[in-house]
Structure formats: structure tokens, C-alpha cells
Write a protein that holds these residues in place. Structure first.
Motif, PDB file in Angstrom:
ATOM      1  N   LEU A  80      13.162   9.496  -3.608  1.00  0.00           N
ATOM      2  CA  LEU A  80      14.019   9.097  -4.732  1.00  0.00           C
ATOM      3  C   LEU A  80      13.238   8.338  -5.803  1.00  0.00           C
ATOM      4  O   LEU A  80      13.618   8.346  -6.980  1.00  0.00           O
ATOM      5  CB  LEU A  80      15.169   8.221  -4.236  1.00  0.00           C
ATOM      6  N   LYS A  81      12.163   7.697  -5.412  1.00  0.00           N
ATOM      7  CA  LYS A  81      11.360   6.901  -6.345  1.00  0.00           C
ATOM      8  C   LYS A  81      10.682   7.787  -7.395  1.00  0.00           C
ATOM      9  O   LYS A  81      10.357   7.321  -8.489  1.00  0.00           O
ATOM     10  CB  LYS A  81      10.310   6.112  -5.547  1.00  0.00           C
ATOM     11  N   THR A  93       7.898  -1.461  -4.356  1.00  0.00           N
ATOM     12  CA  THR A  93       7.016  -1.996  -5.402  1.00  0.00           C
ATOM     13  C   THR A  93       5.674  -1.252  -5.350  1.00  0.00           C
ATOM     14  O   THR A  93       5.386  -0.560  -4.358  1.00  0.00           O
ATOM     15  CB  THR A  93       6.762  -3.492  -5.147  1.00  0.00           C
ATOM     16  N   PRO A  94       4.843  -1.375  -6.380  1.00  0.00           N
ATOM     17  CA  PRO A  94       3.516  -0.729  -6.334  1.00  0.00           C
ATOM     18  C   PRO A  94       2.728  -1.099  -5.074  1.00  0.00           C
ATOM     19  O   PRO A  94       2.030  -0.269  -4.501  1.00  0.00           O
ATOM     20  CB  PRO A  94       2.829  -1.254  -7.600  1.00  0.00           C
ATOM     21  N   LYS A 114       0.767   0.723   0.342  1.00  0.00           N
ATOM     22  CA  LYS A 114       0.743   0.629   1.815  1.00  0.00           C
ATOM     23  C   LYS A 114       1.156   1.967   2.446  1.00  0.00           C
ATOM     24  O   LYS A 114       0.592   2.402   3.449  1.00  0.00           O
ATOM     25  CB  LYS A 114       1.709  -0.464   2.300  1.00  0.00           C
ATOM     26  N   ILE A 115       2.184   2.566   1.838  1.00  0.00           N
ATOM     27  CA  ILE A 115       2.672   3.861   2.340  1.00  0.00           C
ATOM     28  C   ILE A 115       1.570   4.919   2.206  1.00  0.00           C
ATOM     29  O   ILE A 115       1.330   5.702   3.131  1.00  0.00           O
ATOM     30  CB  ILE A 115       3.964   4.287   1.581  1.00  0.00           C
ATOM     31  N   GLU A 116       0.894   4.925   1.054  1.00  0.00           N
ATOM     32  CA  GLU A 116      -0.197   5.887   0.831  1.00  0.00           C
ATOM     33  C   GLU A 116      -1.301   5.717   1.878  1.00  0.00           C
ATOM     34  O   GLU A 116      -1.821   6.693   2.410  1.00  0.00           O
ATOM     35  CB  GLU A 116      -0.806   5.720  -0.575  1.00  0.00           C
ATOM     36  N   GLU A 117      -1.636   4.485   2.163  1.00  0.00           N
ATOM     37  CA  GLU A 117      -2.679   4.203   3.157  1.00  0.00           C
ATOM     38  C   GLU A 117      -2.250   4.674   4.549  1.00  0.00           C
ATOM     39  O   GLU A 117      -3.057   5.181   5.332  1.00  0.00           O
ATOM     40  CB  GLU A 117      -2.994   2.709   3.198  1.00  0.00           C
TER      41      GLU A 117
END
Length: 335
Positions: free
Chosen positions: A281-282, A313-314, A319-322
Motif C-alpha cells: 500500500l505504501k 518510515t524511511p 530495515k525491510i529491504e535489508e
């Protein structure tokens, strides 16, 4: 009575004037296979009460039974037609030689058959369920415009087409002064990103492509309910017809990614599913995220994702990307 709910977000479908709920509900797998009219009615009412106004279907789902179930449920629910948005998708319509593909014949016969099963005078959206490389795109563009001119659908779009095919459809539509595809329905989740984030990137500004994305939880992988040797008996991946899906999704790398996401969800005090939905959704290019559910508690959980979106938040997104390591490299694609 309108179903607009205070917590729901409504977005324009691409560049159209049509507003769809950011979370929507799809009939794939469940309707006609796992659930019948009484349960479908209950689940759709729950979606409706939470502000969902868009319900997705296709002629191929359960060989047409999914449309019959949804149509019967809507009729019994008695909703005002202008308050809900229904889509169907045309490509696989039967076993006959002309019952599949995107020929003018099948598009017109397919939509008529879908409307009969849905017990509706029109659908709001009609999708070309896959590209048909054996039919000229011009024939498909003209046929879809005929469907719109007849009032059988208001907007047409594509599903899982390449950016090149969508660009070609728009070039033909512009040349013939016809309506181009307003929306695309691609798979999109933390585990499936390249098409939405890289391939289609030039199209959002160029043609205003609206996305109605599917499989945001990667067929349940991103709920955390699966383990290498554990597939719940009532889950999607337990169904024999989705054996191939199980082999594709239930791999060690994905299970490892899910494990790394769990602490992030815990930190935000949300479920893993809510985190995965909120992440989809982001993305501002996504008009609506299509969810599936067979149980009321799943729908309730899905709605909770709306509260998680502002928490992304960015720093959290990083953190999700990592954790997942799935971000596609745009430069690698075009080098």
C-alpha cells in the motif's frame, strides 16, 4: 447506503475518475473451490462494512463458478450498484478452439457469459487476463473499445502484460482515437517486484497506469504460517491444483526472508501479513491491493494493515529491504 468507511483509503484508479478502496477483495482460489454462496456473502459483507468497494473476479476462476457465487452473493446482499466496483478478466473461457485468447470473438462472447454468471448488466473493469501473442493487439484494442461502447464495461486493462505490450496497445489506441488500457493487474509483493518497480516505471507518468495488484502475501508465504515441512491443511498451498505454486513459493530463501521480517512486525506491533500488505500500500503507483480470505478473522487482520502504513518510515522501509534483499536493480535490467 454507501459503504464508505472512515478508516479506508480511497484512490483513483490510475488516471481515471474512478475511486477504488486501497484494499480490495478477490475471488481467486476461494470462490467456487473452497467456499459457496453463504460464506461468500458473509465475507463480502464484512469487506463492505470495512469500506472495501472493489471485488475482483475472472471467467477462469473455478471454471466460471467464482462469478456465479459472487453474482448470487451480491444479489442477496442487495447493494446499490453505483457503490461497488466489479471486475472480471477474459482469456481462458473454456475448451473450445475459440474459447480462449483475446480475439474479438472471445472477448465479446466471454464478457456476455461473465455478465450472465455475475447477474449484472455491466462490470466496471474488464481485463485481458494475459497477453495473447497469436492475436494482433489492434484487434484486442478495437474489441475492448466495442465492449465499452456497448456499456458492458466502463474501463479496460491488462493483466501480466509486458511494458512493451502495454505501450503498443496505447500507441494503437492513440492512432485510432480509441481508449487505451487504464489499468494493469500484476503480481506484487515483497517477494515479486521487478515488473511493478522497474518494467512499468516509465508508464506511470506516460499513460497513468493504475495497478490492481494481486498476491500481496505471496500465496500466504508472507503470513508466516508455512514452514519447510508444514503446510496447513486448509491453506492455499495445500490444494492439489496449486502444487506448482507450492514448489515455486515454498523455498528456503523465502522462508528465511519471512523469519527476518518477524522481528520488524513485532517492533511495529502488527502481524506479518499486515506488514506485507502495508508495504504494498505504501507504493503510490498501486491503486488497490487485492486480498483473498476464506475466514472472517483474515479479513479483520487485513484491515489492520491500513494502520501500519503510516508507521512505514524511511528507516523501517530500509530495515525491510535489508531483511528481504529483493529490491530489483534497475541498472542491471537495462545494462
Amino acid at each position: 447506503m454507501s459503504n464508505e468507511a472512515p478508516g479506508m483509503i480511497y484512490r483513483h484508479l490510475g488516471r481515471t475518475g474512478l475511486k477504488v478502496s486501497a484494499l480490495s477483495y478477490g475471488a481467486w482460489v476461494t470462490f467456487g473451490n473452497q467456499i459457496g454462496v453463504p460464506q461468500a456473502k458473509k465475507l463480502m459483507q464484512q469487506c463492505w462494512d470495512g469500506g472495501i468497494n472493489f471485488f475482483d473476479n475472472a471467467e477462469v476462476y473455478a471454471d466460471g463458478k467464482a462469478e456465479e457465487v459472487m453474482g448470487a452473493a451480491i444479489k442477496e446482499l442487495g447493494w446499490k450498484r453505483s457503490d461497488y466496483v466489479i471486475s472480471t478478466k477474459i482469456f481462458w473461457g473454456g475448451k473450445g478452439v475459440n474459447d480462449k485468447g483475446l480475439s474479438r470473438k472471445h472477448i465479446i462472447e466471454g464478457i456476455k457469459a461473465s455478465l450472465k454468471r455475475l447477474q449484472l448488466d455491466y462490470v466496471d473493469l474488464i481485463f485481458c487476463h494475459r497477453p495473447d501473442t497469436t492475436t494482433p493487439i489492434e484487434e484486442t484494442v478495437r474489441a475492448m473499445n466495442f465492449v465499452i461502447d456497448q456499456g458492458w464495461a466502463f474501463y479496460w486493462g491488462t493483466s501480466e502484460w509486458t511494458a512493451q505490450q502495454i505501450t503498443e496497445a496505447w500507441a494503437i489506441a492513440d492512432r485510432l482515437n480509441l481508449i487505451g488500457p487504464a489499468m494493469e493487474q500484476p503480481e506484487y509483493s515483497l517477494l515479486e517486484r521487478k515488473k511493478v518497480e522497474v518494467d512499468y516505471a516509465p508508464l506511470y507518468k506516460k499513460v497513468g497506469l493504475g495497478l490492481t495488484t494481486w498476491s500481496p502475501l505471496a500465496s500466504g508465504m508472507l503470513t508466516g504460517k508455512y514452514a519447510k515441512d508444514h503446510v496447513p491443511a486448509d491453506s492455499r498451498l495445500a490444494l492439489e491444483m496449486y502444487k506448482g505454486l507450492k514448489e515455486k513459493k515454498l523455498i528456503e530463501a523465502n522462508l528465511d526472508r519471512v523469519d527476518k521480517l518477524k522481528p520488524i512486525a513485532k517492533e511495529l506491533d502488527c502481524t506479518l501479513a499486515q506488514l506485507a500488505l502495508a508495504w504494498c500500500l505504501k507504493n503510490s503507483d498501486v491503486s488497490t491491493v487485492i486480498t483473498g480470505a476464506t475466514k472472517p478473522e483474515q479479513i479483520k487482520d487485513n484491515f489492520g494493515a491500513l494502520n501500519v502504513v503510516p508507521m512505514l518510515t524511511p528507516e523501517v522501509l530500509e530495515k525491510i529491504e535489508e531483511a528481504v534483499g529483493t529490491k530489483p536493480d534497475a541498472f542491471a535490467v537495462y545494462r
